[in-house]
Design a protein around this motif. Structure first.
Motif, PDB file in Angstrom:
ATOM      1  N   ALA A   1     -30.989 -19.504 -30.702  1.00 26.05           N
ATOM      2  CA  ALA A   1     -32.217 -19.129 -29.993  1.00 26.05           C
ATOM      3  C   ALA A   1     -33.451 -19.507 -30.809  1.00 26.05           C
ATOM      4  N   ASP A   2     -33.381 -19.300 -32.112  1.00 26.51           N
ATOM      5  CA  ASP A   2     -34.495 -19.650 -32.995  1.00 26.51           C
ATOM      6  C   ASP A   2     -34.731 -21.155 -32.979  1.00 26.51           C
ATOM      7  N   ARG A   3     -33.656 -21.916 -33.052  1.00 27.77           N
ATOM      8  CA  ARG A   3     -33.752 -23.393 -33.010  1.00 27.77           C
ATOM      9  C   ARG A   3     -34.384 -23.847 -31.699  1.00 27.77           C
ATOM     10  N   GLU A   4     -33.941 -23.261 -30.594  1.00 29.26           N
ATOM     11  CA  GLU A   4     -34.494 -23.617 -29.285  1.00 29.26           C
ATOM     12  C   GLU A   4     -35.984 -23.301 -29.209  1.00 29.26           C
ATOM     13  N   ARG A   5     -36.375 -22.165 -29.787  1.00 29.82           N
ATOM     14  CA  ARG A   5     -37.791 -21.793 -29.787  1.00 29.82           C
ATOM     15  C   ARG A   5     -38.609 -22.791 -30.602  1.00 29.82           C
ATOM     16  N   HIS A   6     -38.084 -23.215 -31.761  1.00 28.83           N
ATOM     17  CA  HIS A   6     -38.782 -24.206 -32.582  1.00 28.83           C
ATOM     18  C   HIS A   6     -38.962 -25.512 -31.811  1.00 28.83           C
ATOM     19  N   VAL A   7     -37.921 -25.948 -31.126  1.00 26.28           N
ATOM     20  CA  VAL A   7     -37.988 -27.194 -30.355  1.00 26.28           C
ATOM     21  C   VAL A   7     -39.021 -27.059 -29.233  1.00 26.28           C
ATOM     22  N   GLU A   8     -38.964 -25.954 -28.491  1.00 26.35           N
ATOM     23  CA  GLU A   8     -39.916 -25.742 -27.395  1.00 26.35           C
ATOM     24  C   GLU A   8     -41.351 -25.729 -27.911  1.00 26.35           C
ATOM     25  N   ASP A   9     -41.582 -25.036 -29.009  1.00 23.19           N
ATOM     26  CA  ASP A   9     -42.928 -24.981 -29.589  1.00 23.19           C
ATOM     27  C   ASP A   9     -43.379 -26.370 -30.039  1.00 23.19           C
TER      28      ASP A   9
ATOM     29  N   ALA B   1     -49.558 -31.344 -26.174  1.00 23.08           N
ATOM     30  CA  ALA B   1     -50.979 -31.001 -26.227  1.00 23.08           C
ATOM     31  C   ALA B   1     -51.761 -31.966 -27.115  1.00 23.08           C
ATOM     32  N   GLY B   2     -51.073 -32.968 -27.660  1.00 24.00           N
ATOM     33  CA  GLY B   2     -51.747 -33.972 -28.461  1.00 24.00           C
ATOM     34  C   GLY B   2     -51.817 -33.671 -29.949  1.00 24.00           C
ATOM     35  N   ILE B   3     -51.113 -32.674 -30.402  1.00 28.10           N
ATOM     36  CA  ILE B   3     -51.113 -32.326 -31.823  1.00 28.10           C
ATOM     37  C   ILE B   3     -50.288 -33.378 -32.577  1.00 28.10           C
ATOM     38  N   PRO B   4     -50.787 -33.879 -33.695  1.00 26.48           N
ATOM     39  CA  PRO B   4     -50.027 -34.866 -34.477  1.00 26.48           C
ATOM     40  C   PRO B   4     -48.649 -34.319 -34.877  1.00 26.48           C
ATOM     41  N   GLU B   5     -47.688 -35.233 -35.003  1.00 30.69           N
ATOM     42  CA  GLU B   5     -46.296 -34.838 -35.269  1.00 30.69           C
ATOM     43  C   GLU B   5     -46.151 -33.947 -36.497  1.00 30.69           C
ATOM     44  N   ALA B   6     -46.735 -34.340 -37.600  1.00 32.74           N
ATOM     45  CA  ALA B   6     -46.577 -33.556 -38.837  1.00 32.74           C
ATOM     46  C   ALA B   6     -47.127 -32.143 -38.668  1.00 32.74           C
ATOM     47  N   THR B   7     -48.266 -32.032 -38.010  1.00 31.00           N
ATOM     48  CA  THR B   7     -48.869 -30.719 -37.780  1.00 31.00           C
ATOM     49  C   THR B   7     -48.014 -29.902 -36.816  1.00 31.00           C
ATOM     50  N   ALA B   8     -47.511 -30.544 -35.756  1.00 33.93           N
ATOM     51  CA  ALA B   8     -46.664 -29.858 -34.775  1.00 33.93           C
ATOM     52  C   ALA B   8     -45.393 -29.342 -35.440  1.00 33.93           C
ATOM     53  N   ARG B   9     -44.822 -30.148 -36.329  1.00 37.36           N
ATOM     54  CA  ARG B   9     -43.619 -29.708 -37.043  1.00 37.36           C
ATOM     55  C   ARG B   9     -43.929 -28.502 -37.924  1.00 37.36           C
ATOM     56  N   ARG B  10     -45.022 -28.572 -38.634  1.00 39.58           N
ATOM     57  CA  ARG B  10     -45.394 -27.486 -39.539  1.00 39.58           C
ATOM     58  C   ARG B  10     -45.685 -26.207 -38.767  1.00 39.58           C
ATOM     59  N   LEU B  11     -46.443 -26.311 -37.680  1.00 35.38           N
ATOM     60  CA  LEU B  11     -46.810 -25.129 -36.897  1.00 35.38           C
ATOM     61  C   LEU B  11     -45.626 -24.508 -36.176  1.00 35.38           C
ATOM     62  N   SER B  12     -44.713 -25.351 -35.712  1.00 35.41           N
ATOM     63  CA  SER B  12     -43.584 -24.844 -34.920  1.00 35.41           C
ATOM     64  C   SER B  12     -42.380 -24.455 -35.767  1.00 35.41           C
ATOM     65  N   GLY B  13     -42.336 -24.960 -36.995  1.00 30.04           N
ATOM     66  CA  GLY B  13     -41.160 -24.734 -37.831  1.00 30.04           C
ATOM     67  C   GLY B  13     -40.023 -25.677 -37.516  1.00 30.04           C
ATOM     68  N   TYR B  14     -40.290 -26.671 -36.681  1.00 29.96           N
ATOM     69  CA  TYR B  14     -39.272 -27.647 -36.287  1.00 29.96           C
ATOM     70  C   TYR B  14     -39.022 -28.600 -37.446  1.00 29.96           C
ATOM     71  N   THR B  15     -37.767 -28.766 -37.838  1.00 29.69           N
ATOM     72  CA  THR B  15     -37.458 -29.574 -39.014  1.00 29.69           C
ATOM     73  C   THR B  15     -36.466 -30.698 -38.767  1.00 29.69           C
ATOM     74  N   SER B  16     -35.966 -30.864 -37.543  1.00 28.76           N
ATOM     75  CA  SER B  16     -34.974 -31.896 -37.279  1.00 28.76           C
ATOM     76  C   SER B  16     -35.570 -33.287 -37.449  1.00 28.76           C
ATOM     77  N   ASP B  17     -34.753 -34.229 -37.914  1.00 28.19           N
ATOM     78  CA  ASP B  17     -35.183 -35.607 -38.049  1.00 28.19           C
ATOM     79  C   ASP B  17     -34.782 -36.429 -36.829  1.00 28.19           C
ATOM     80  N   GLY B  18     -34.132 -35.760 -35.845  1.00 28.86           N
ATOM     81  CA  GLY B  18     -33.699 -36.457 -34.641  1.00 28.86           C
ATOM     82  C   GLY B  18     -34.875 -36.839 -33.753  1.00 28.86           C
ATOM     83  N   ASP B  19     -34.660 -37.779 -32.845  1.00 27.57           N
ATOM     84  CA  ASP B  19     -35.700 -38.192 -31.906  1.00 27.57           C
ATOM     85  C   ASP B  19     -35.965 -37.099 -30.904  1.00 27.57           C
ATOM     86  N   MET B  20     -37.190 -36.977 -30.516  1.00 32.54           N
ATOM     87  CA  MET B  20     -37.576 -35.961 -29.532  1.00 32.54           C
ATOM     88  C   MET B  20     -37.898 -36.643 -28.224  1.00 32.54           C
TER      89      MET B  20
END
Length: 96
Positions: A62-70, A77-96
């Protein structure tokens, strides 16, 4: 008197063990607590551990799904990838 281990099932379904030199009749337990065998204790303890691990897995999923959704919402919303990863806690290196 030598030490020995007594096993109990508590009223709430949990199990416990007591290492003591007292006789079982001399141990005070809460209402609804019953003495069980070591085998019953081991079986119940293993089931409790299994349920706990299952719960941890569900929470992690559930936590992983929330990170991906965020992450996806931030990127949409146009947020740069690095910032979006940092803000959401998303850490996967896979393609989105």
């Amino acid at each position: 008197m030598s030490e020995h281990t007594l096993y109990y099932r508590n009223a709430n379904g949990s199990v416990s063990r007591v290492v003591t030199s007292l006789d079982a009749d001399d141990i005070r337990v809460q209402g609804g607590t019953v003495q069980i065998t070591e085998a019953e204790y081991q079986e119940a303890y293993a089931e409790i551990q299994r349920v706990n691990e299952e719960g941890k897995t569900e929470l992690a999923t559930a936590d992983r799904e929330r990170h991906v959704e965020d992450y996806e919402a931030l990127r949409a919303a146009g947020i740069p990838e690095a910032t979006a990863r940092r803000l959401s806690g998303y850490t996967s290196d896979g393609d989105m």
